[in-house]
Design an enzyme around this catalytic site. Structure first.
Site, PDB file in Angstrom:
ATOM      1  N   TYR A   1      -1.720 -15.684   2.812  1.00  0.00           N
ATOM      2  CA  TYR A   1      -2.094 -14.111   3.078  1.00  0.00           C
ATOM      3  C   TYR A   1      -3.642 -14.553   2.946  1.00  0.00           C
ATOM      4  CZ  TYR A   1       2.435 -13.120   2.054  1.00  0.00           C
ATOM      5  OH  TYR A   1       4.028 -12.706   2.568  1.00  0.00           O
TER       6      TYR A   1
ATOM      7  N   HIS B   1       8.127 -20.191   3.650  1.00  0.00           N
ATOM      8  CA  HIS B   1       7.610 -19.705   4.045  1.00  0.00           C
ATOM      9  C   HIS B   1       8.491 -19.465   4.987  1.00  0.00           C
ATOM     10  CE1 HIS B   1       4.380 -15.882   4.542  1.00  0.00           C
ATOM     11  NE2 HIS B   1       5.099 -15.780   4.663  1.00  0.00           N
TER      12      HIS B   1
HETATM   13  P1  NAP Z   1       5.587  -2.697   2.552  1.00  0.00           P
HETATM   14  O1  NAP Z   1       6.179  -2.967   1.232  1.00  0.00           O
HETATM   15  O2  NAP Z   1       7.570  -2.647   3.074  1.00  0.00           O
HETATM   16  O3  NAP Z   1       4.596  -1.657   2.940  1.00  0.00           O
HETATM   17  C1  NAP Z   1       3.637  -1.674   2.730  1.00  0.00           C
HETATM   18  C2  NAP Z   1       3.098  -0.269   2.567  1.00  0.00           C
HETATM   19  O4  NAP Z   1       3.704   0.969   1.800  1.00  0.00           O
HETATM   20  C3  NAP Z   1       1.769   0.139   2.495  1.00  0.00           C
HETATM   21  O5  NAP Z   1       0.723   0.719   3.999  1.00  0.00           O
HETATM   22  C4  NAP Z   1       1.520   0.797   1.483  1.00  0.00           C
HETATM   23  O6  NAP Z   1       0.029   1.117   1.654  1.00  0.00           O
HETATM   24  C5  NAP Z   1       2.466   2.145   2.076  1.00  0.00           C
HETATM   25  N1  NAP Z   1       3.012   2.336   1.007  1.00  0.00           N
HETATM   26  C6  NAP Z   1       3.538   1.744  -0.887  1.00  0.00           C
HETATM   27  N2  NAP Z   1       4.615   2.484  -1.480  1.00  0.00           N
HETATM   28  C7  NAP Z   1       4.445   3.627  -1.224  1.00  0.00           C
HETATM   29  C8  NAP Z   1       5.018   4.652  -1.439  1.00  0.00           C
HETATM   30  N3  NAP Z   1       5.053   4.807  -3.228  1.00  0.00           N
HETATM   31  N4  NAP Z   1       4.454   5.549  -0.539  1.00  0.00           N
HETATM   32  C9  NAP Z   1       4.106   6.134   0.725  1.00  0.00           C
HETATM   33  N5  NAP Z   1       3.097   4.911   1.224  1.00  0.00           N
HETATM   34  C10 NAP Z   1       3.894   3.208   0.975  1.00  0.00           C
HETATM   35  O7  NAP Z   1       5.338  -3.359   3.558  1.00  0.00           O
HETATM   36  P2  NAP Z   1       4.563  -5.934   3.168  1.00  0.00           P
HETATM   37  O8  NAP Z   1       3.531  -5.018   2.894  1.00  0.00           O
HETATM   38  O9  NAP Z   1       4.601  -6.104   4.075  1.00  0.00           O
HETATM   39  O10 NAP Z   1       6.024  -5.879   1.991  1.00  0.00           O
HETATM   40  C11 NAP Z   1       5.748  -6.931   1.074  1.00  0.00           C
HETATM   41  C12 NAP Z   1       5.663  -7.549   0.358  1.00  0.00           C
HETATM   42  O11 NAP Z   1       6.719  -8.489   0.791  1.00  0.00           O
HETATM   43  C13 NAP Z   1       4.224  -7.708   0.684  1.00  0.00           C
HETATM   44  O12 NAP Z   1       3.434  -7.452  -0.012  1.00  0.00           O
HETATM   45  C14 NAP Z   1       4.279  -9.667   0.721  1.00  0.00           C
HETATM   46  O13 NAP Z   1       4.326  -9.679  -0.849  1.00  0.00           O
HETATM   47  C15 NAP Z   1       5.997 -10.108   0.924  1.00  0.00           C
HETATM   48  N6  NAP Z   1       6.484 -10.119   2.281  1.00  0.00           N
HETATM   49  C16 NAP Z   1       6.752 -11.055   3.048  1.00  0.00           C
HETATM   50  C17 NAP Z   1       7.311 -11.898   3.938  1.00  0.00           C
HETATM   51  C18 NAP Z   1       7.705 -13.239   4.106  1.00  0.00           C
HETATM   52  O14 NAP Z   1       7.486 -13.855   5.374  1.00  0.00           O
HETATM   53  N7  NAP Z   1       7.753 -13.962   3.525  1.00  0.00           N
HETATM   54  C19 NAP Z   1       6.123 -11.250   5.367  1.00  0.00           C
HETATM   55  C20 NAP Z   1       6.529  -9.453   4.644  1.00  0.00           C
HETATM   56  C21 NAP Z   1       5.855  -8.963   3.453  1.00  0.00           C
HETATM   57  P3  NAP Z   1      -0.946   1.452   0.567  1.00  0.00           P
HETATM   58  O15 NAP Z   1      -1.412  -0.155   0.624  1.00  0.00           O
HETATM   59  O16 NAP Z   1      -1.949   2.089   1.017  1.00  0.00           O
HETATM   60  O17 NAP Z   1      -0.878   2.450  -0.881  1.00  0.00           O
END
Ligand code: NAP
Length: 284
Positions: free
Chosen positions: A49, A107
């Site tokens: 990241y 990962h």
């Molecule tokens: P996510 O949590 O599904 O979606 C994040 C998006 O949703 C952002 O654009 C955020 O916007 C928006 N959001 C968050 N809360 C909201 C709400 N209450 N209402 C409306 N919109 C909302 O996606 P992600 O960040 O990919 O996944 C979460 C975490 O999982 C990551 O940060 C990371 O730590 C981990 N991850 C791991 C892997 C892996 O391969 N291990 C892959 C992907 C992610 P804003 O930020 O603009 O508010």
């Protein structure tokens, strides 16, 4: 905060804060401060990241004692293998400014994950990391890793959201006492998830938002949910998702939304494996 107990006896918060796709160091650092002030105790980052330094700064600026936090980072594919993993772990620790990790994850299920796992078992024995686990592993790969080694992964972090519910994996992990952790719980907003009719009407019945319904659906299925937002109001909204209970009928209704496919890419697709092998190197 409520906790689940891992197979190694350590406790993990049921809800975590993720920092994927927050490349700006100031935004990443401030988001971590805001999240910790909101009440989050689990912070999920990764070497790939590119924000481990900023996350470490946020942790220090939060004023919350290190022992009260649960910090996760992840080993990238190009650092797999015994020697490279030992080195990458120290690099991550240095960037974060920490002297131990709560959870270190492989990962992706690619590269020399067996060499990495031996290094991680050793790091755990040395007390440098409390729990070790994997991410994006399918049940067959987990079973092989488990049978071939001494330590069973404590966690498997996988994509789980209403469009890709991963029933087979979640059931397998539960049966094998491995904690499932959900990434992209909101499918990063795909298919207009925050305006979905069913999730909206279930939310109305509990005076909760769609985001809160999704996170509750995940924690009721036993998964640790990782929510990411750079907006404090959304961090608070997401955090306040453990104080209500979905009925069995609502859980069954949400089950009907499953499209049974990744909203991003299939980790078993050879083209995806090739693409990921070519991404990012761990920069010292
Ligand atoms: P996510 O949590 O599904 O979606 C994040 C998006 O949703 C952002 O654009 C955020 O916007 C928006 N959001 C968050 N809360 C909201 C709400 N209450 N209402 C409306 N919109 C909302 O996606 P992600 O960040 O990919 O996944 C979460 C975490 O999982 C990551 O940060 C990371 O730590 C981990 N991850 C791991 C892997 C892996 O391969 N291990 C892959 C992907 C992610 P804003 O930020 O603009 O508010």
């Amino acid at each position: 905060m409520e906790f689940n107990t891992l197979n190694d006896g350590n406790r993990i918060p049921k809800l975590g804060f993720g920092v994927f796709q927050i490349p700006d160091p100031e935004v990443a650092s401030q988001s971590v401060v805001d999240a910790i002030e909101t009440g989050y105790r689990l912070i999920d980052t990764a070497a790939s990241y590119g924000n481990e330094e900023a996350v470490g700064e946020g942790i220090r600026n939060s004023g919350v004692a290190r022992g009260d936090l649960f910090v996760t980072t992840k080993l990238w594919v190009s650092d797999t293998g015994y020697d490279a993993t030992r080195k990458a772990f120290e690099t991550s620790l240095r960037k974060l400014g920490l002297d131990y990790l709560d959870l270190y994850l492989i990962h992706q299920p690619y590269g020399d994950v067996y060499g990495s796992w031996r290094a991680m078992e050793e790091l755990q024995r040395e007390g440098k990391v409390k729990s070790i686990g994997v991410s994006n592993f399918q049940p067959d790969r987990i079973m092989d890793l488990k049978l071939f080694n001494d330590v069973t992964p404590a966690v498997n972090q996988i994509e789980i959201n209403p469009w890709n519910q991963q029933k087979e994996s979640v059931d397998f992990l539960r049966e094998n006492n491995i904690q499932s952790e959900a990434w992209a719980p909101f499918a990063e907003g795909q298919h207009d998830i925050f305006n979905n009719d069913l999730l909206t009407s279930i939310g109305k019945a509990h005076d909760k938002s769609v985001g809160q319904v999704i996170l509750r659906w995940l924690t009721q299925r036993g998964a640790v949910a990782l929510a990411k937002s750079t907006h404090r109001n959304r961090m608070e909204e997401n955090f306040n998702s453990l104080d209500f209970t979905l009925t069995q009928e609502e859980m069954d209704q949400i089950a009907s939304l499953d499209k049974k496919e990744s909203q991003f890419f299939d980790h078993r697709d050879p083209a995806a494996v090739e693409r990921i092998h070519g991404l990012v190197r761990h920069v010292d």
